[in-house]
Design an enzyme around this catalytic site. Structure first.
Site, mmCIF file in Angstrom:
data_model
loop_
_atom_site.group_PDB
_atom_site.id
_atom_site.type_symbol
_atom_site.label_atom_id
_atom_site.label_comp_id
_atom_site.label_asym_id
_atom_site.label_seq_id
_atom_site.Cartn_x
_atom_site.Cartn_y
_atom_site.Cartn_z
ATOM 1 C CE LYS A 83 0.571 1.269 8.529
ATOM 2 N NZ LYS A 83 0.207 -0.146 8.341
HETATM 3 O O1 G3P Z 1 0.494 -2.660 6.413
HETATM 4 C C1 G3P Z 1 0.588 -2.245 5.104
HETATM 5 C C2 G3P Z 1 1.020 -3.258 4.098
HETATM 6 O O2 G3P Z 1 2.137 -3.969 4.500
HETATM 7 C C3 G3P Z 1 -0.035 -3.963 3.329
HETATM 8 O O3 G3P Z 1 0.415 -5.069 2.606
HETATM 9 O O4 G3P Z 1 0.048 -7.147 1.344
HETATM 10 O O5 G3P Z 1 -1.924 -5.677 1.927
HETATM 11 O O6 G3P Z 1 -0.280 -4.982 0.186
HETATM 12 P P1 G3P Z 1 -0.488 -5.753 1.462
#
Ligand code: G3P
Length: 217
Positions: A83
């Protein structure tokens, strides 16, 4: 449509993988911090549970550093997906790594032009963050629609991995648009399976069955 779990919680992954609904896993540095575990160990355990792509994020921000860290995470298991952040260095590293046969997930995508660059760099997945886009006052799903249109226009093979999913309606909207993957917290996958009328109906069936006095088998 593929479902990935967005977590570094190995126990949760193990529990939900048994359902057969988990096609992959995404992690990020914040999720690793939340899990309070060693990053490389956690990724190794997840890769042994889920045979699909398991995203492991590098933290270097320069091209050479990204390649060094990518080599470390790729050595963990064949299903590791590197990633990388959507920066010029990240896109350059994406090109190099995909040419070398690696799976790459380009993350932190917040615009359709950024997604176009990720596809041109040969990304396996691009991760537009719909929840954070909504939080900032933009329409996360409009972003997914734009990326779908652009990728279909040019037949890019890069898969749209809808990230920063906060609730089942995000998953529904992503599916209607034709996104390839939604990565979601374990709680959202559980929510997708639930419906109050399912619970109510099941309780009524079980109560009536008990009155028959019968057993099956
Ligand atoms: O892995 C990336 C992503 O899904 C992050 O989500 O909830 O931290 O905005 P969030």
């Amino acid at each position: 449509m593929k479902f990935f779990l967005d977590t570094a919680d190995v126990a949760e992954i193990e529990a939900l993988a048994a359902s057969g609904l988990v096609d992959g896993v995404t992690t990020n540095p914040s999720l690793v911090h939340k899990a309070g575990r060693n990053f490389l160990e956690v990724v190794k355990e997840i890769c042994a549970i889920v045979p699909g792509p398991v995203s492991a994020e590098v933290v270097a921000t320069d091209y050479e550093g990204m390649l060094r860290e990518a080599a470390v995470v790729r050595a963990i298991a064949p299903n590791v997906c590197v990633k990388l952040p959507l920066t010029l260095d990240g896109l350059r590293a994406c090109r190099t790594l995909t040419a070398d046969g690696a799976m790459v997930n380009v993350t932190l995508c917040f615009s359709a032009p950024q997604a176009l660059l990720a596809a041109k760099a040969g990304a396996t997945f691009v991760s537009p963050f719909v929840g954070r886009h909504d939080d900032a006052g933009f329409d996360g799903m409009a972003l997914i629609e734009d990326i779908r249109l652009i990728y279909d226009n040019y037949e890019f093979a890069t898969e749209i991995l809808v990230a920063s999913v906060r609730h089942p309606v995000h998953v529904l909207a992503a599916a209607k648009i034709g996104a390839d993957v939604a990565t979601m917290p374990p709680a959202v996958l559980r929510q997708l399976a639930g419906h109050p009328l399912t619970e109510k109906g099941l309780a009524a069936f079980l109560a009536d069955w008990a009155k028959t006095g019968q057993t099956i088998g």
